[in-house]
Structure formats: C-alpha cells, structure tokens
Write a protein that holds these residues in place. Structure first.
Motif, PDB file in Angstrom:
ATOM      1  N   UNK A  99     -17.243 -31.362  24.451  1.00  0.00           N
ATOM      2  CA  UNK A  99     -17.688 -31.262  25.860  1.00  0.00           C
ATOM      3  C   UNK A  99     -17.267 -29.792  26.373  1.00  0.00           C
ATOM      4  N   UNK A 100     -17.220 -28.785  25.540  1.00  0.00           N
ATOM      5  CA  UNK A 100     -16.649 -27.453  25.715  1.00  0.00           C
ATOM      6  C   UNK A 100     -17.560 -26.862  26.814  1.00  0.00           C
ATOM      7  N   UNK A 101     -18.822 -26.711  26.822  1.00  0.00           N
ATOM      8  CA  UNK A 101     -19.628 -25.904  27.612  1.00  0.00           C
ATOM      9  C   UNK A 101     -19.943 -26.582  29.068  1.00  0.00           C
ATOM     10  N   UNK A 102     -19.555 -27.772  29.374  1.00  0.00           N
ATOM     11  CA  UNK A 102     -19.797 -28.264  30.522  1.00  0.00           C
ATOM     12  C   UNK A 102     -18.404 -28.799  31.435  1.00  0.00           C
ATOM     13  N   UNK A 103     -17.462 -28.685  30.697  1.00  0.00           N
ATOM     14  CA  UNK A 103     -15.869 -29.423  31.116  1.00  0.00           C
ATOM     15  C   UNK A 103     -15.056 -28.142  31.195  1.00  0.00           C
ATOM     16  N   UNK A 136     -10.845 -28.385  31.838  1.00  0.00           N
ATOM     17  CA  UNK A 136      -9.669 -29.236  32.058  1.00  0.00           C
ATOM     18  C   UNK A 136      -9.578 -30.286  31.017  1.00  0.00           C
ATOM     19  N   UNK A 137      -8.694 -31.176  31.413  1.00  0.00           N
ATOM     20  CA  UNK A 137      -8.511 -32.463  30.414  1.00  0.00           C
ATOM     21  C   UNK A 137      -9.943 -33.449  30.363  1.00  0.00           C
ATOM     22  N   UNK A 138     -10.244 -33.673  29.171  1.00  0.00           N
ATOM     23  CA  UNK A 138     -11.261 -34.577  29.242  1.00  0.00           C
ATOM     24  C   UNK A 138     -10.727 -36.003  28.524  1.00  0.00           C
ATOM     25  N   UNK A 139     -10.799 -36.874  29.434  1.00  0.00           N
ATOM     26  CA  UNK A 139     -10.021 -38.529  29.215  1.00  0.00           C
ATOM     27  C   UNK A 139     -10.717 -39.000  27.882  1.00  0.00           C
ATOM     28  N   UNK A 176     -11.896 -37.960  25.076  1.00  0.00           N
ATOM     29  CA  UNK A 176     -11.260 -37.474  23.770  1.00  0.00           C
ATOM     30  C   UNK A 176      -9.863 -36.983  23.713  1.00  0.00           C
ATOM     31  N   UNK A 177      -9.349 -36.622  24.789  1.00  0.00           N
ATOM     32  CA  UNK A 177      -8.080 -36.415  25.130  1.00  0.00           C
ATOM     33  C   UNK A 177      -7.742 -34.887  24.828  1.00  0.00           C
ATOM     34  N   UNK A 178      -8.806 -34.075  24.888  1.00  0.00           N
ATOM     35  CA  UNK A 178      -8.826 -32.663  24.658  1.00  0.00           C
ATOM     36  C   UNK A 178      -8.768 -31.892  25.838  1.00  0.00           C
ATOM     37  N   UNK A 179      -8.585 -30.626  25.881  1.00  0.00           N
ATOM     38  CA  UNK A 179      -8.615 -29.628  27.041  1.00  0.00           C
ATOM     39  C   UNK A 179      -9.843 -28.769  26.652  1.00  0.00           C
ATOM     40  N   UNK A 180     -10.757 -28.546  27.469  1.00  0.00           N
ATOM     41  CA  UNK A 180     -11.810 -27.659  27.554  1.00  0.00           C
ATOM     42  C   UNK A 180     -11.963 -26.757  28.612  1.00  0.00           C
ATOM     43  N   UNK A 181     -12.655 -25.615  28.471  1.00  0.00           N
ATOM     44  CA  UNK A 181     -12.759 -24.342  29.343  1.00  0.00           C
ATOM     45  C   UNK A 181     -14.142 -23.940  29.546  1.00  0.00           C
ATOM     46  N   UNK A 182     -15.008 -24.708  29.779  1.00  0.00           N
ATOM     47  CA  UNK A 182     -16.502 -24.320  30.156  1.00  0.00           C
ATOM     48  C   UNK A 182     -16.825 -23.405  28.857  1.00  0.00           C
ATOM     49  N   UNK A 183     -16.377 -23.723  27.379  1.00  0.00           N
ATOM     50  CA  UNK A 183     -16.803 -23.179  26.261  1.00  0.00           C
ATOM     51  C   UNK A 183     -16.009 -21.887  25.899  1.00  0.00           C
ATOM     52  N   UNK A 184     -14.992 -21.528  26.988  1.00  0.00           N
ATOM     53  CA  UNK A 184     -13.880 -20.495  26.615  1.00  0.00           C
ATOM     54  C   UNK A 184     -12.911 -21.030  25.576  1.00  0.00           C
ATOM     55  N   UNK A 185     -12.501 -19.963  24.766  1.00  0.00           N
ATOM     56  CA  UNK A 185     -11.632 -20.310  23.819  1.00  0.00           C
ATOM     57  C   UNK A 185      -9.955 -20.331  24.416  1.00  0.00           C
ATOM     58  N   UNK A 186      -9.962 -19.313  25.299  1.00  0.00           N
ATOM     59  CA  UNK A 186      -8.528 -19.066  25.847  1.00  0.00           C
ATOM     60  C   UNK A 186      -8.577 -19.220  27.472  1.00  0.00           C
ATOM     61  N   UNK A 187      -7.326 -19.826  28.019  1.00  0.00           N
ATOM     62  CA  UNK A 187      -7.509 -19.928  29.524  1.00  0.00           C
ATOM     63  C   UNK A 187      -6.118 -19.075  30.095  1.00  0.00           C
TER      64      UNK A 187
END
Length: 385
Positions: A219-223, A225-228, A230-241
């Motif tokens: 869900x990286x491109x559209x999410x 923060x924390x994604x319940x 799959x219990x992963x963190x995403x940042x709109x497709x960015x690798x680093x925050x």
C-alpha cells in the motif's frame, strides 16, 4: 545587541539607520507535543517508532542510496549573474516539471557543520544540499518533503526525496505518523537539526539523525503511517521518513516565518527568519542565536530585527553583517538579488533565476545557494558574492 548601520535609503527603498535589539517584540516558545491535548510528546512518539522500524539511517546512508540523478551545469535557461555552479532535477522523472510539488527552501552541509558531513567511514567528507518542497494540486494533503542531494562530486549530483512526518500515538493504537502539511518556504540545517519555516506557526524542527526506513511495497503509494492490514509502515511510496521532534511557536509580535537561514559569521551562530510581503516594504528580518552543542535556539527572545525595505522578498541570508535578499519578478523574468548595507539601495546587486526562493550561504564556495520554483525553470545554483 547593537548592529552596524544599514545603507542610506534611496529610490523608495526606505531602510532604518540601524538594526535594533528586539527585546521581547519577537519571541518563540519551544514545545515538544502537538497543540491539541495528547498524552505523548514528539520525542516519546519517535522513541516508540524506533522500536517498530529499522534503525534510523544517517544522512550518509540516504545519500548513498540516492535513486535519482541530477544534471550538473545544464544549459538552456535564464542564468543568474555571477553563476558558479548549478544542477537541474532528474529528466527521467517529473521533478523538474510537476505542478504537484514545488521546491522552496535550501540549506547545505556547510550550514550544518561549517564543512562536509562528519564521520570517519567511507561516507565521510560528503557534501550535501537539502531542498524543501510542498505538495500542491492533485498531491495536496501529501505534506512536505526534503530532498537530500549529494554534491560531493559536483559533476555527478545524485539525490533522494524524504517525506516529513508528524509522529503521533492514540490510546490503544500503534505508534503512527502523518504528513506535515506546511508550505515549507525555507529550511535551515544546523548541526543535527533541520528547521522548517511554518508561515504563521513559527518553526518546525526535525532531528536529522532520527530518520526511519519504511516499507515501499503493498500500500506504499497511497498510505502514510501504520497500515493495520499488513502491520507495516508506509510513506506514500517514500523509502525514508523524517519525523518532527519539536516546534518553536510564534509567541511574540506577529511575524511571518516565510524563510529561514543559518548565519555562522556572527560571534555566536544564529538563524535569520525573514518575511515575504508582496505589497509592502515593511517586512522584517529577525535573528535568534543558536547553541552549537545542542543545535537549539538559545532563548525565546530574538536578538536583532531589521526592516527589510523591499517588497516580495523570497529569501534572506546574512554574511559578516551584510544581508542578501532574493526578490521574484513573475514567471517570465529573472528575479533580483539585493545586498545590504553595501551597494546602492535602489538597484539590485544582480539577477537570480526566474522564480527565486530561499537562500543559503556556503563558506567553502564563498557563494550563495538559491533555487527556482516554477515548472521547467527549477534549477538549484550558486552565485558568487
């Protein structure tokens, strides 16, 4: 604090004869938690994220993993006066043409460390340029980002975007974060902290050594923060925050925090905040001292204020008591660089790019970094003093 007299006014650019100590007129107040009532602080939320995400990368790691190639000294653009170096964004991407992200602020490793990045490993002695962007149009709501550009080899600049986020924690929920939705009009990198201009709020602060790596699949491109799911963190497709660690709120007389720059030529290092006022010459440049050991502002009260005397100032930097101001002139004409106190108060010191923004002084080059914001006119460059 006493200050040297400014140049005499001329040609309608009315300037005061002196800068004056600001007393308590202009103040900032540091806070470590959001304005709304919450049970966490920014540092505690960052510590919580550190337990969930891979170890925070160093700036050197982000530069080493740069995924885009800038173009050094490109041709075919309206070049500034006394241009000594420039680069354009990767032509294989939309960075130079998109209307969804606009570059605004600029700062460098010279601002941060008065030289290259510190370290003793193979990534030591790197030199970096940071550029801030804000989201617009179809990307509105995606916050602000900072681009880390490796200019160690000036002929082969490479870069990577990092998303700025605000850490948070709700009761019974995992540690989380969301985009930082500000204009990002100016940045100042000092020591381990990055100061970001928040137009009416003051300054947001990010600890440069507290970045995190997040997932880039699913869900990286559209999410963000924390994604319940799959219990992963995403940042709109960015690798680093890069999470916000504190803020300095505008606590004194009303001041627009339009731009911010480091000044290492004062007896004690300082930062200068300047105002963009499109139809008024009454904008101010206001200074606070910095603590070299903690990279923080030393006290709430500003130590100097100056009336700029020029309308439409987009960036300001001070070097050995002389101020340099960038002024835009529409989307088709080159902007102008003004110098105070030396130089004619009526005439510009030279020309900048079309759509100039923030400024930053580089003592290693004895030049001033600037950048253009408009699509197809987005060059980052150095002009001689």
């Amino acid at each position: 604090m006493s200050a040297a007299p400014l140049a005499a006014a001329a040609g309608g650019l009315v300037l005061p004869s002196t800068a004056r100590a600001a007393a308590s007129d202009y103040r900032v107040r540091m806070r470590e938690r959001p304005l709304e009532p919450v049970s966490y602080t920014y540092p505690s939320a960052i510590a919580g994220l550190a337990n969930e995400l891979p170890a925070a990368p160093l700036v050197q790691e982000v530069l080493r993993n740069a995924d885009r190639e800038a173009v050094a000294n490109p041709g075919g653009w309206a070049k500034p006066t006394r241009l000594t170096y420039s680069f354009g964004w990767d032509p294989s991407t939309k960075d130079g043409t998109t209307r969804e992200w606009y570059p605004q602020g600029v700062s460098t490793s010279y601002d941060a460390y008065q030289g290259p990045l510190p370290g003793t490993n193979t990534d030591a002695d790197k030199r970096a340029v940071l550029v801030s962007w804000y989201a617009k149009g179809a990307s509105l709501g995606k916050g602000a980002r900072v681009t880390f550009v490796d200019v160690t080899a000036p002929s082969r600049p490479r870069y990577r975007h990092v998303l700025l986020v605000e850490p948070k924690k709700s009761a019974g929920e995992p540690y989380d974060f969301s985009p930082v939705n500000v204009h990002a009009g100016g940045i100042a990198w000092y020591g381990t902290r990055l100061y970001l201009a928040d137009t009416r709020g003051g300054l947001r602060v990010f600890n440069i050594d507290q970045m995190f790596q997040v997932s880039t699949g699913g869900a990286a491109a559209r999410w963000c923060g924390y994604h319940a799911g799959d219990k992963k963190y995403y940042a709109l497709g960015y690798r680093y925050v890069l999470p916000q660690s504190r803020a300095y709120d505008n606590a004194g007389a009303p001041l627009r925090f339009s731009q911010v720059a480091v000044d290492r030529t004062t007896p004690q290092p300082s930062i200068v905040v300047s105002e963009w006022r499109p139809h008024s010459q009454n904008g101010k440049a206001v200074r606070w001292y910095m603590n070299p050991e903690t990279s923080s502002i030393t006290s709430e009260e500003a130590v100097e204020e100056r009336r700029i005397g020029i309308a439409n100032v987009q960036g300001a930097v001070s070097v050995n008591g002389t101020y340099y101001f960038s002024v835009s002139d529409g989307t088709t004409r080159r902007g102008r660089l003004y110098r105070r106190p030396r130089g004619n108060a009526r005439d510009p010191y030279g020309y900048l790019s079309i759509g100039p923004e923030d400024l930053s002084y580089d003592g290693d080059r004895d030049g001033i970094w600037g950048l253009g914001e408009h699509p197809r006119k987005r060059h980052v460059y150095v002009v001689g003093r």
